[in-house]
Design an enzyme around this catalytic site. Structure first.
Site, PDB file in Angstrom:
ATOM      1  N   ASP A 268     -28.657  12.006 -36.378  1.00 31.67           N
ATOM      2  CA  ASP A 268     -27.234  11.673 -37.049  1.00 31.67           C
ATOM      3  C   ASP A 268     -26.994  10.736 -36.032  1.00 31.67           C
ATOM      4  O   ASP A 268     -26.441  11.154 -34.820  1.00 31.67           O
ATOM      5  CB  ASP A 268     -26.510  12.843 -37.169  1.00 31.67           C
ATOM      6  CG  ASP A 268     -25.059  12.423 -37.725  1.00 31.67           C
ATOM      7  OD1 ASP A 268     -24.875  11.229 -37.670  1.00 31.67           O
ATOM      8  OD2 ASP A 268     -24.473  13.213 -38.187  1.00 31.67           O
TER       9      ASP A 268
ATOM     10  N   PHE B 282     -21.464  17.990 -35.750  1.00 39.56           N
ATOM     11  CA  PHE B 282     -20.408  17.618 -36.617  1.00 39.56           C
ATOM     12  C   PHE B 282     -21.272  16.508 -37.407  1.00 39.56           C
ATOM     13  O   PHE B 282     -21.668  15.548 -36.847  1.00 39.56           O
ATOM     14  CB  PHE B 282     -19.294  17.059 -35.909  1.00 39.56           C
ATOM     15  CG  PHE B 282     -18.403  16.611 -36.834  1.00 39.56           C
ATOM     16  CD1 PHE B 282     -17.423  17.418 -37.476  1.00 39.56           C
ATOM     17  CD2 PHE B 282     -18.115  15.123 -37.494  1.00 39.56           C
ATOM     18  CE1 PHE B 282     -16.534  17.213 -38.481  1.00 39.56           C
ATOM     19  CE2 PHE B 282     -17.259  14.872 -38.477  1.00 39.56           C
ATOM     20  CZ  PHE B 282     -16.407  15.801 -38.930  1.00 39.56           C
TER      21      PHE B 282
ATOM     22  N   LYS C  66     -20.007   4.593 -38.488  1.00 39.38           N
ATOM     23  CA  LYS C  66     -18.937   3.785 -37.487  1.00 39.38           C
ATOM     24  C   LYS C  66     -18.847   2.626 -36.806  1.00 39.38           C
ATOM     25  O   LYS C  66     -18.286   1.494 -37.584  1.00 39.38           O
ATOM     26  CB  LYS C  66     -18.896   4.654 -36.289  1.00 39.38           C
ATOM     27  CG  LYS C  66     -18.451   6.384 -36.547  1.00 39.38           C
ATOM     28  CD  LYS C  66     -18.338   7.039 -35.465  1.00 39.38           C
ATOM     29  CE  LYS C  66     -17.725   8.211 -35.409  1.00 39.38           C
ATOM     30  NZ  LYS C  66     -16.205   8.470 -35.741  1.00 39.38           N
TER      31      LYS C  66
HETATM   32  C1  LIG Z   1     -22.085  12.378 -35.627  1.00 44.66           C
HETATM   33  C2  LIG Z   1     -21.340  12.081 -36.738  1.00 44.66           C
HETATM   34  N1  LIG Z   1     -21.772  12.220 -37.881  1.00 44.66           N
HETATM   35  C3  LIG Z   1     -21.126  11.925 -39.121  1.00 44.66           C
HETATM   36  C4  LIG Z   1     -19.636  11.778 -38.837  1.00 44.66           C
HETATM   37  C5  LIG Z   1     -18.842  11.457 -39.960  1.00 44.66           C
HETATM   38  O1  LIG Z   1     -18.681  10.216 -40.235  1.00 44.66           O
HETATM   39  P1  LIG Z   1     -17.401   9.543 -41.267  1.00 44.66           P
HETATM   40  O2  LIG Z   1     -15.910  10.152 -40.533  1.00 44.66           O
HETATM   41  O3  LIG Z   1     -17.432   8.058 -41.279  1.00 44.66           O
HETATM   42  O4  LIG Z   1     -17.496  10.159 -42.526  1.00 44.66           O
HETATM   43  C6  LIG Z   1     -19.130  11.683 -37.488  1.00 44.66           C
HETATM   44  C7  LIG Z   1     -17.733  11.356 -37.513  1.00 44.66           C
HETATM   45  O5  LIG Z   1     -17.168  11.596 -36.390  1.00 44.66           O
HETATM   46  C8  LIG Z   1     -19.820  11.952 -36.503  1.00 44.66           C
HETATM   47  O6  LIG Z   1     -19.453  11.743 -35.190  1.00 44.66           O
END
Ligand SMILES: Cc1ncc(COP(=O)(O)O)c(C=O)c1O
Length: 404
Positions: free
Chosen positions: A229, A144, A258
């Site tokens: 990520d 994700f 986050k």
């Molecule tokens: C690993 C990862 N990358 C990207 C995102 C996307 O982040 P945002 O909701 O701040 O756009 C998330 C959100 O859960 C995530 O867990």
């Protein structure tokens, strides 16, 4: 008869149903009013232990005095100043993140998806500026990476991108933790590999140590950039500031969001000087990204993590939680797996009952998330104590044993 607080709660829920796009479906009936430490209070006065921490965002818990002070004193000075000019918190946070990581340079965005967009652009820019465009990016199945059009394309789960076709081309998905599959998917057009080190959103699945080591080595040998990520795993969540530290690797690019500003929207792309050559003046930008308020909050969060030894606390509480949760698994036979890293833990249930367990915990005053049909995820504030964590474990055991 409904009391006045219940009336207010129902009114807010009704406004949401009437006026907010229904992307979150029916939410848990809590209207957040205020918080303190690991506790969140509803407008109805009910108190909840926040074991999900805004999905790995409330790093310092709620109403942390250092964070509140940093935000309020910055708000009194200047909330926003556009990127035509310099601002002190932005410069200081960029410096701090470079000092505590592999990175030589940082770019600030406003969310995880935006940080990942930046990372994807940077990787593609890197190869096209070298005169050898290599647009293909390998990501993992069940990953994700966000909800924007590029990041749903990067996400290895079709359900997030298919309804919004045409999907941005250039991504190929491989089985997670399968090095041969990743190796076989790479070709002369592959410019980057992008991985989470714990797949948080699809059920808290950590990457294997050897897999990550092999990927890093392979990327280096084959001129492929490695992007990690760390939107969910970063900022101390796994017991080190970055999860990559536990894998003995140094990526070319990493993303954060986050937990970085403890709840104030922020995202960050971290990169080596080499990878940064993908961006020159005018190639990328953001109106809000790197804004003084968000960066002042980010600085306060990083400083609190250091001065309060929150990494040490995460490791200590994590060990306790794994031990206790495994004991509950043994005792109840209702848990098939406890996995994760640090304060990012997935509790897999033996039956498809995570939504029900989540609501039963809610009724007992505990906030968790339910993933799929059988995983309870917890990502509490890094300040949580062993005794607070113990209360959660007892409540979970009671729920699993049918004591409501
Ligand atoms: C690993 C990862 N990358 C990207 C995102 C996307 O982040 P945002 O909701 O701040 O756009 C998330 C959100 O859960 C995530 O867990």
């Amino acid at each position: 008869m409904e009391n006045i607080q219940d009336t207010k709660l129902n009114q807010i829920i009704k406004y949401d149903e009437d006026y907010f796009m229904p992307v979150f479906g029916k939410r848990v009936p809590l209207v957040a009013d205020h918080g303190k430490g690991v506790y969140l209070y509803g407008t109805d006065g009910k108190k909840y232990m926040d074991m999900i921490g805004g999905i790995a965002v409330n790093t310092l818990g709620h109403n942390n005095s250092k964070l509140v002070k940093a935000i309020s004193s910055q708000a009194k000075k200047v909330i926003h100043c556009c990127n035509y000019y310099y601002n002190e918190p932005q410069a200081l946070l960029a410096k701090k993140l470079c000092e505590i990581s592999f990175a030589d340079k940082v770019f600030f965005a406003n969310s995880g998806a935006e940080a990942n967009e930046g990372a994807i652009k940077l990787a593609r820019g890197y190869w096209s500026k070298k005169g050898t465009p290599k647009p293909k990016i390998i990501t993992a199945k069940m990953s994700f990476h966000g909800r924007t059009l590029a990041t749903v394309a990067a996400t290895g789960q079709e359900k997030f991108s298919a309804p919004f076709a045409p999907v941005m081309p250039g991504f190929e998905y491989v089985e997670y933790n399968d090095f041969e599959a990743l190796k076989n998917a790479c070709d002369a057009t592959t410019g980057a590999v992008m991985l989470e080190l714990v797949q948080g959103e699809s059920g808290v699945h950590p990457a294997d140590f050897e897999y990550v080591q092999n990927v890093r080595k392979f990327c280096k040998e084959n001129n492929i950039l490695m992007i990690v990520d760390e939107v969910q795993t970063g900022v101390g969540r796994t017991g080190t500031f970055f999860a990559y530290e536990q894998y003995g690797i140094i990526p070319d690019i990493a993303t954060l969001a986050k937990g970085l500003a403890g709840g104030v929207p922020i995202g960050a792309v971290l990169a080596t000087d080499m990878a940064t050559t993908g961006f020159g003046p005018g190639d990328h930008g953001s109106t809000f990204g790197g804004n003084p308020l968000a960066c002042a909050a980010g600085l306060a969060v990083v400083e609190e993590i250091e001065s309060k030894n929150l990494l040490g606390n995460v490791r200590k509480v994590s060990e306790f939680l794994f031990k206790k949760l495994n004991a509950v698994a043994k005792k109840t036979n209702k848990i098939s797996d406890v996995r994760g890293k640090g304060a990012l833990i997935g509790i897999e249930l033996t039956s498809d009952s995570s939504a029900e367990v989540k609501m039963k915990l809610f009724n007992k005053g505990f906030l968790v998330s339910s993933i799929g049909s059988n995983v309870i995820r917890i990502a509490p504030p890094l300040i949580i104590s062993k005794s607070e964590a113990g209360k959660f474990v007892t409540a979970l055991q009671d729920v699993l044993e049918g004591k409501e």
